[in-house]
Each structure stands twice: as structure tokens, then as C-alpha cells.
Design a protein around this motif. Sequence first.
Motif, PDB file in Angstrom:
ATOM      1  N   ARG A 219       0.828  -1.208   0.000  1.00 24.24           N
ATOM      2  CA  ARG A 219       0.000   0.000   0.000  1.00 24.24           C
ATOM      3  C   ARG A 219       0.865   1.262   0.000  1.00 24.24           C
ATOM      4  O   ARG A 219       0.338   2.365  -0.006  1.00 24.24           O
ATOM      5  CB  ARG A 219      -0.935   0.005   1.212  1.00 24.24           C
ATOM      6  N   ARG A 220       2.170   1.069   0.052  1.00 21.73           N
ATOM      7  CA  ARG A 220       3.136   2.167   0.012  1.00 21.73           C
ATOM      8  C   ARG A 220       2.825   3.219   1.091  1.00 21.73           C
ATOM      9  O   ARG A 220       2.772   4.428   0.835  1.00 21.73           O
ATOM     10  CB  ARG A 220       3.208   2.801  -1.373  1.00 21.73           C
ATOM     11  N   GLU A 221       2.642   2.713   2.315  1.00 23.69           N
ATOM     12  CA  GLU A 221       2.351   3.602   3.435  1.00 23.69           C
ATOM     13  C   GLU A 221       3.622   4.316   3.879  1.00 23.69           C
ATOM     14  O   GLU A 221       4.684   3.707   4.011  1.00 23.69           O
ATOM     15  CB  GLU A 221       1.725   2.799   4.568  1.00 23.69           C
ATOM     16  N   ALA A 222       3.503   5.593   4.119  1.00 25.87           N
ATOM     17  CA  ALA A 222       4.666   6.440   4.346  1.00 25.87           C
ATOM     18  C   ALA A 222       5.513   5.967   5.519  1.00 25.87           C
ATOM     19  O   ALA A 222       6.752   5.951   5.441  1.00 25.87           O
ATOM     20  CB  ALA A 222       4.214   7.886   4.565  1.00 25.87           C
ATOM     21  N   LEU A 225       7.517   2.854   4.460  1.00 19.04           N
ATOM     22  CA  LEU A 225       8.571   3.158   3.491  1.00 19.04           C
ATOM     23  C   LEU A 225       9.710   3.927   4.145  1.00 19.04           C
ATOM     24  O   LEU A 225      10.881   3.740   3.794  1.00 19.04           O
ATOM     25  CB  LEU A 225       7.987   3.950   2.318  1.00 19.04           C
ATOM     26  N   ALA A 226       9.387   4.776   5.114  1.00 19.99           N
ATOM     27  CA  ALA A 226      10.435   5.504   5.832  1.00 19.99           C
ATOM     28  C   ALA A 226      11.306   4.544   6.634  1.00 19.99           C
ATOM     29  O   ALA A 226      12.533   4.706   6.699  1.00 19.99           O
ATOM     30  CB  ALA A 226       9.805   6.554   6.748  1.00 19.99           C
ATOM     31  N   GLU A 227      10.679   3.519   7.237  1.00 20.59           N
ATOM     32  CA  GLU A 227      11.445   2.530   8.001  1.00 20.59           C
ATOM     33  C   GLU A 227      12.348   1.716   7.079  1.00 20.59           C
ATOM     34  O   GLU A 227      13.491   1.415   7.418  1.00 20.59           O
ATOM     35  CB  GLU A 227      10.489   1.613   8.755  1.00 20.59           C
ATOM     36  N   ILE A 228      11.859   1.355   5.901  1.00 25.72           N
ATOM     37  CA  ILE A 228      12.680   0.630   4.933  1.00 25.72           C
ATOM     38  C   ILE A 228      13.839   1.498   4.466  1.00 25.72           C
ATOM     39  O   ILE A 228      14.973   1.032   4.297  1.00 25.72           O
ATOM     40  CB  ILE A 228      11.823   0.168   3.743  1.00 25.72           C
ATOM     41  N   SER A 229      13.579   2.784   4.283  1.00 23.79           N
ATOM     42  CA  SER A 229      14.644   3.710   3.885  1.00 23.79           C
ATOM     43  C   SER A 229      15.723   3.789   4.953  1.00 23.79           C
ATOM     44  O   SER A 229      16.917   3.869   4.646  1.00 23.79           O
ATOM     45  CB  SER A 229      14.051   5.104   3.634  1.00 23.79           C
ATOM     46  N   ARG A 230      15.310   3.725   6.232  1.00 19.22           N
ATOM     47  CA  ARG A 230      16.280   3.788   7.336  1.00 19.22           C
ATOM     48  C   ARG A 230      17.032   2.473   7.505  1.00 19.22           C
ATOM     49  O   ARG A 230      18.235   2.451   7.758  1.00 19.22           O
ATOM     50  CB  ARG A 230      15.560   4.128   8.645  1.00 19.22           C
ATOM     51  N   GLY A 235      13.752  -3.527   7.163  1.00 23.83           N
ATOM     52  CA  GLY A 235      12.684  -2.648   7.629  1.00 23.83           C
ATOM     53  C   GLY A 235      11.309  -3.118   7.218  1.00 23.83           C
ATOM     54  O   GLY A 235      10.302  -2.746   7.830  1.00 23.83           O
ATOM     55  N   GLY A 236      11.232  -3.969   6.182  1.00 24.01           N
ATOM     56  CA  GLY A 236       9.947  -4.497   5.744  1.00 24.01           C
ATOM     57  C   GLY A 236       9.292  -5.391   6.773  1.00 24.01           C
ATOM     58  O   GLY A 236       8.086  -5.679   6.676  1.00 24.01           O
ATOM     59  N   ASN A 237      10.067  -5.855   7.766  1.00 22.06           N
ATOM     60  CA  ASN A 237       9.516  -6.678   8.842  1.00 22.06           C
ATOM     61  C   ASN A 237       9.213  -5.866  10.101  1.00 22.06           C
ATOM     62  O   ASN A 237       8.817  -6.438  11.123  1.00 22.06           O
ATOM     63  CB  ASN A 237      10.484  -7.810   9.189  1.00 22.06           C
ATOM     64  N   HIS A 238       9.411  -4.556  10.015  1.00 22.42           N
ATOM     65  CA  HIS A 238       9.097  -3.700  11.160  1.00 22.42           C
ATOM     66  C   HIS A 238       7.589  -3.670  11.380  1.00 22.42           C
ATOM     67  O   HIS A 238       6.801  -3.814  10.447  1.00 22.42           O
ATOM     68  CB  HIS A 238       9.625  -2.289  10.908  1.00 22.42           C
ATOM     69  N   ASP A 239       7.202  -3.454  12.626  1.00 26.26           N
ATOM     70  CA  ASP A 239       5.779  -3.422  12.964  1.00 26.26           C
ATOM     71  C   ASP A 239       5.007  -2.432  12.096  1.00 26.26           C
ATOM     72  O   ASP A 239       3.846  -2.693  11.733  1.00 26.26           O
ATOM     73  CB  ASP A 239       5.618  -3.049  14.440  1.00 26.26           C
ATOM     74  N   LEU A 240       5.611  -1.331  11.717  1.00 24.19           N
ATOM     75  CA  LEU A 240       4.929  -0.326  10.904  1.00 24.19           C
ATOM     76  C   LEU A 240       4.509  -0.881   9.544  1.00 24.19           C
ATOM     77  O   LEU A 240       3.533  -0.414   8.956  1.00 24.19           O
ATOM     78  CB  LEU A 240       5.836   0.895  10.697  1.00 24.19           C
TER      79      LEU A 240
END
Length: 297
Positions: A219-222, A225-230, A235-240
Amino acid sequence: MIQYLGNIELNGFRFDSCLFLSRLSANQNYDLTITLRIYLNKVNPTAAAEYVDYQGTRFRVGNWPDAEWNDISSVFQYYGEEWWDNKFWLRTPRDIDTRLPIVGVDSDMANPPVYSVWRPETCPEIFPHVNCRFNLEQVDSRGAAHCTINMRYFTEVFVNDTWRRTNPEFANPRSSAVDMDYDDIFGTTTEYEGVILRNLTIPHEIGHLMGLQHSGIVRREAACLAEISRSGSAGGNHDLCYGSTLESRRDIMGAGEDLSWYDALPWRVAIEQHTGINKHLWEIRQSVIQGEYDPIR
């Protein structure tokens, strides 16, 4: 005619696909069946063994009792197949006959004919749509599988600098698409915005093995995507990334048990490879649609 395509790839995972053009289903459509072959690797250590999960928690691994192994094998088959089979329908683009031929390998013929007409030869007054079917096969070797899942039976967990006995039903490690345990029969329960969500681990991980990503990613939720960028791909497995809205969070590829049109992606990818028609042109439905009676004029 059965058109077979092997090892379709989606986000690094593979599956097979069959488009059955020789018969119509009960609702006058063609069946598009994804087959995923899985090897459940029964981890029975011969000596003391530890496992560290994604969150860094340490577990001791025991041998599988026969009853529990039979439980998880049968539950894996039931939930894995039942959850994904016959849940989506693809509405055929009306101009499909101008976009063919269909591509693929006919499993019955070394040199298959080119099919440039979508309507069934025996019933040309019917304009079929597509039923999305799913077939899960448990195989007995890595070589025969699209993917291998290491199945562990945890007996102890390391907590507060001490090894403690744990009930394998409630060990609660962080599972993944390639590492699972007995606790995954039961799934997880979380709360989000005051709503209790239940997520079934087995269908969730099967979704990953078909190439589906977490709901916040697709869904490309901001926030995701910010967590993946960091953090990079981890980051794709982060709770967000399990969803930053309730709708996204409810999805089976989030932390819930709902299916959404996003989850039909494997079948959309498969039908594009079979027909050459862009996956975005196939309208997704989550309730049964009938093939249409539409005589050729």
C-alpha cells in the motif's frame, strides 16, 4: 487443454501455474490454479541445539513428538490451502481476443497449437472469466519443493539470564516464511486502535511464499517506506509495515485475517504470463462472478 507454466517468480519466490482451457468450471469460467510445493523440514536435533529468532530470543530445540508433528502437518495443509483457494475471481478484459495468443506450454502436447480465441471451442457462446484456485503440495525433499520451511519444536526459552521450560504451544517465537514451530498452529492476537486482531501465521507465511509482501509495503504507506529507507530490506519486517491504518492492519498480510484485492497479485502475475495481457487489466472480484452468455454476432 492445460497450459502449464513452471517457476513463475514474484518478489524472489516461485510457484507453478496451470490455466485450464479445456473445460469450464461450474460457474462457466476457466480455472487458474497456482501450485506451491513445500517441504516441511522436521528439525530433530541429535544433540542440544539452540535457535535465535528474528527478535534475538533464544530457544532450545527438542525432538518432535509424533502427535504434534501430525497436528502441524495436517493443520498446515488445511489452513494453507483453504485460506487461499477460490477467494478471488478475475474479470476478463472484453477485448481479450484481439490481445492473444495465449502463451505457455501445453502439458499434453510437445508442439501445442496457438490459441487466439478466448471462448471455449465447445461452447463459444460463453465468455468466461477466471477462478483463482490454489493447490498446496507437501513434498518429501528439498529438491522437489519451491521452498523449504524448517519446523522446530521448542522446549525452553532463555529469559532473565535463565533457561525456563516453555509450553511448545505458547513458545511465541518470531516466525518467518522459512522458520516455523508448533506454536504457529494457533496464530497471534494483537490490539490496534482498540480493535482486537487475530492473525493466522500459516496463511500469512504462505502468502509470503507466493511472493506477497506485508500490507504496509504494497500500500506504500509512508511510515513503512520511511522505516525501509532507514533500515534497508529488514525494515519491511518492522511493525509499521504490518499496516499503519486499521484497514491495512486487518489484512492477512498485515496483522489480521482479512483478504483484500492486493492479495490476488500472484494470480494476476500468472494470468499475465499465460496470456500476455497486463495484470492491471484484469479486474479483481472477491465474490463469485459467472461466465457470461454472449453469443458471437
